[in-house]
Design an enzyme around this catalytic site. Structure first.
Site, PDB file in Angstrom:
ATOM      1  N   GLN A  47      12.540   4.646  -4.632  1.00 44.79           N
ATOM      2  CA  GLN A  47      13.060   3.468  -3.906  1.00 44.79           C
ATOM      3  C   GLN A  47      12.878   2.200  -4.742  1.00 44.79           C
ATOM      4  O   GLN A  47      13.740   1.325  -4.753  1.00 44.79           O
ATOM      5  CB  GLN A  47      12.313   3.293  -2.591  1.00 44.79           C
ATOM      6  N   SER A  49       4.616   1.009   7.805  1.00 37.97           N
ATOM      7  CA  SER A  49       4.315   2.317   7.212  1.00 37.97           C
ATOM      8  C   SER A  49       3.679   3.227   8.255  1.00 37.97           C
ATOM      9  O   SER A  49       3.804   4.450   8.203  1.00 37.97           O
ATOM     10  CB  SER A  49       3.364   2.148   6.037  1.00 37.97           C
ATOM     11  N   ARG A  50       2.987   2.621   9.216  1.00 35.70           N
ATOM     12  CA  ARG A  50       2.314   3.418  10.257  1.00 35.70           C
ATOM     13  C   ARG A  50       3.295   4.078  11.219  1.00 35.70           C
ATOM     14  O   ARG A  50       2.916   5.002  11.935  1.00 35.70           O
ATOM     15  CB  ARG A  50       1.366   2.543  11.061  1.00 35.70           C
ATOM     16  N   HIS A  82       9.294   1.129   3.052  1.00 30.61           N
ATOM     17  CA  HIS A  82      10.379   1.208   4.028  1.00 30.61           C
ATOM     18  C   HIS A  82      11.268  -0.027   3.851  1.00 30.61           C
ATOM     19  O   HIS A  82      11.021  -0.853   2.954  1.00 30.61           O
ATOM     20  CB  HIS A  82       9.816   1.314   5.450  1.00 30.61           C
ATOM     21  N   MET A 128       0.845  -1.188   0.000  1.00 32.18           N
ATOM     22  CA  MET A 128       0.000   0.000   0.000  1.00 32.18           C
ATOM     23  C   MET A 128       0.896   1.259   0.000  1.00 32.18           C
ATOM     24  O   MET A 128       0.458   2.343   0.399  1.00 32.18           O
ATOM     25  CB  MET A 128      -0.935  -0.012   1.210  1.00 32.18           C
ATOM     26  N   LYS A 159       5.518  -9.819   9.714  1.00 35.31           N
ATOM     27  CA  LYS A 159       4.984  -8.944  10.774  1.00 35.31           C
ATOM     28  C   LYS A 159       3.463  -9.079  10.804  1.00 35.31           C
ATOM     29  O   LYS A 159       2.859  -9.176  11.854  1.00 35.31           O
ATOM     30  CB  LYS A 159       5.376  -7.478  10.551  1.00 35.31           C
ATOM     31  N   ASP A 206       8.587   9.273  -3.584  1.00 33.15           N
ATOM     32  CA  ASP A 206       9.665   8.608  -2.863  1.00 33.15           C
ATOM     33  C   ASP A 206       9.605   7.077  -3.079  1.00 33.15           C
ATOM     34  O   ASP A 206      10.637   6.427  -3.272  1.00 33.15           O
ATOM     35  CB  ASP A 206       9.504   8.968  -1.374  1.00 33.15           C
ATOM     36  N   ASP A 207       8.402   6.527  -3.083  1.00 34.11           N
ATOM     37  CA  ASP A 207       8.232   5.076  -3.296  1.00 34.11           C
ATOM     38  C   ASP A 207       8.795   4.672  -4.652  1.00 34.11           C
ATOM     39  O   ASP A 207       9.470   3.646  -4.774  1.00 34.11           O
ATOM     40  CB  ASP A 207       6.740   4.688  -3.274  1.00 34.11           C
ATOM     41  N   HIS A 252       9.657  -3.413   3.201  1.00 32.66           N
ATOM     42  CA  HIS A 252       9.242  -3.661   1.816  1.00 32.66           C
ATOM     43  C   HIS A 252      10.471  -3.947   0.942  1.00 32.66           C
ATOM     44  O   HIS A 252      10.423  -4.799   0.060  1.00 32.66           O
ATOM     45  CB  HIS A 252       8.527  -2.429   1.235  1.00 32.66           C
TER      46      HIS A 252
HETATM   47  O1  PAF Z   1       0.055  -5.683   3.836  1.00 34.68           O
HETATM   48  C1  PAF Z   1      -0.395  -4.809   3.067  1.00 34.68           C
HETATM   49  O2  PAF Z   1       0.267  -3.821   2.757  1.00 34.68           O
HETATM   50  C2  PAF Z   1      -1.796  -4.971   2.510  1.00 34.68           C
HETATM   51  O3  PAF Z   1      -2.645  -5.577   3.427  1.00 34.68           O
HETATM   52  C3  PAF Z   1      -1.836  -5.712   1.151  1.00 34.68           C
HETATM   53  C4  PAF Z   1      -1.358  -7.145   1.301  1.00 34.68           C
HETATM   54  C5  PAF Z   1      -0.974  -4.992   0.133  1.00 34.68           C
HETATM   55  C6  PAF Z   1      -3.277  -5.765   0.632  1.00 34.68           C
HETATM   56  O4  PAF Z   1      -3.800  -4.494   0.447  1.00 34.68           O
END
Ligand code: PAF
Length: 268
Positions: A78, A183-184, A31, A27, A146, A74-75, A34
């Site tokens: 990266q 991300s939060r 970071h 989404m 996570k 930025d995404d 990812h």
């Molecule tokens: O983990 C996430 O970022 C989301 O839940 C996902 C798997 C991309 C689905 O929207």
């Protein structure tokens, strides 16, 4: 790196691709966590596809959706540096041309842990992941451990529906104080960030789920749940107050000592 907003274009391109394809659905607000998924994909496959799509149907709280960080420029930088081959940026109209009439629901595990106080969350996740996996038709898709409940539900969904993409669970990446990357975390104020750093260790070091819950509360966190699933203790807490409150989830192994940043998880 190709950036595609039109999924019809992607499907055309997909038909011309050969070789092994790795897929990392996200989404955005990328970071190191990812980036570790992208790295795993680049190692295992010939091409890596990244999707960035903030999926409205998995947010049971509209404020949470509105607050979700968006850092597209930025995404993309990266992603390019990480060697991504294709970035997909679909929109709601393309992902939900059916108006969300068709939904994929799991009735057991999805109602526990995060499902208890986030009704509909996993239906939104499973539905969008099913759509994305069908769109991308990757050999492998990569998810962070996570979100352990999410990972298990997606893995089992793929097995249940005879889907051919292999689901790979990847190590949790942590900050120096142990906080799992998310991300939060960008939404945390200074004080809340400091408190959040204590979350994984308090989760890991308690003798029982009940004890962990009490220690987290005593530290000043609001506990949504603490529950052991197999050899893993999962938890969700809220840190910060009012509109600055941020919900965090994590899980730690129970069969070996918690060693902060060096948490090693076996690829499932
Ligand atoms: O983990 C996430 O970022 C989301 O839940 C996902 C798997 C991309 C689905 O929207």
């Amino acid at each position: 790196m190709k950036i595609l907003r039109c999924m019809a274009q992607w499907r055309e391109l997909r038909a011309s691709l050969s070789g092994r394809i790795g897929f990392v659905p996200t989404m955005g607000a990328l970071h190191q966590g990812h980036l570790s998924l992208l790295q795993a994909s680049a190692t295992d496959n010939d091409l890596t596809v990244l999707s960035i799509y903030v999926n409205a149907t998995q947010f049971n709280d509209p404020n949470d959706f509105a607050k979700y960080p968006s850092t597209l420029e930025d995404d993309l930088a990266q992603a390019e540096a990480a060697g991504v081959d294709v970035v997909l940026l679909p929109d709601y109209e393309q992902m939900y041309a059916d108006g969300f009439r068709y939904q994929l629901t799991e009735n057991e595990f999805s109602t526990q842990l995060c499902g208890t106080d986030r009704p509909g969350h996993f239906t939104g996740v499973l539905t969008v992941v099913m759509k994305l996996l069908n769109l991308v038709r990757a050999d492998r898709a990569y998810f962070g451990l996570k979100d352990y409940q999410q990972y298990t539900l997606i893995r089992d969904m793929c097995a249940t529906f005879f889907m051919s993409t292999e689901i790979v669970g990847c190590n949790i990446v942590r900050e120096a104080d142990g906080l799992a990357l998310s991300s939060r975390n960008r939404l945390l104020g200074l004080e809340a960030r400091q408190l959040a750093g204590r979350f994984p260790r308090l989760l890991a070091e308690a003798a029982s789920d009940e004890q962990a819950c009490l220690s987290l509360q005593a530290a000043g966190m609001q506990v949504a749940y603490v529950k052991s699933v197999g050899q893993r203790r999962c938890g969700a807490v809220v840190v910060g107050e009012g509109t600055d409150a941020v919900r965090l989830i994590d899980n730690v192994p129970l069969d070996r000592p918690f060693d902060g940043r060096k948490v090693k998880e076996v690829h499932a």
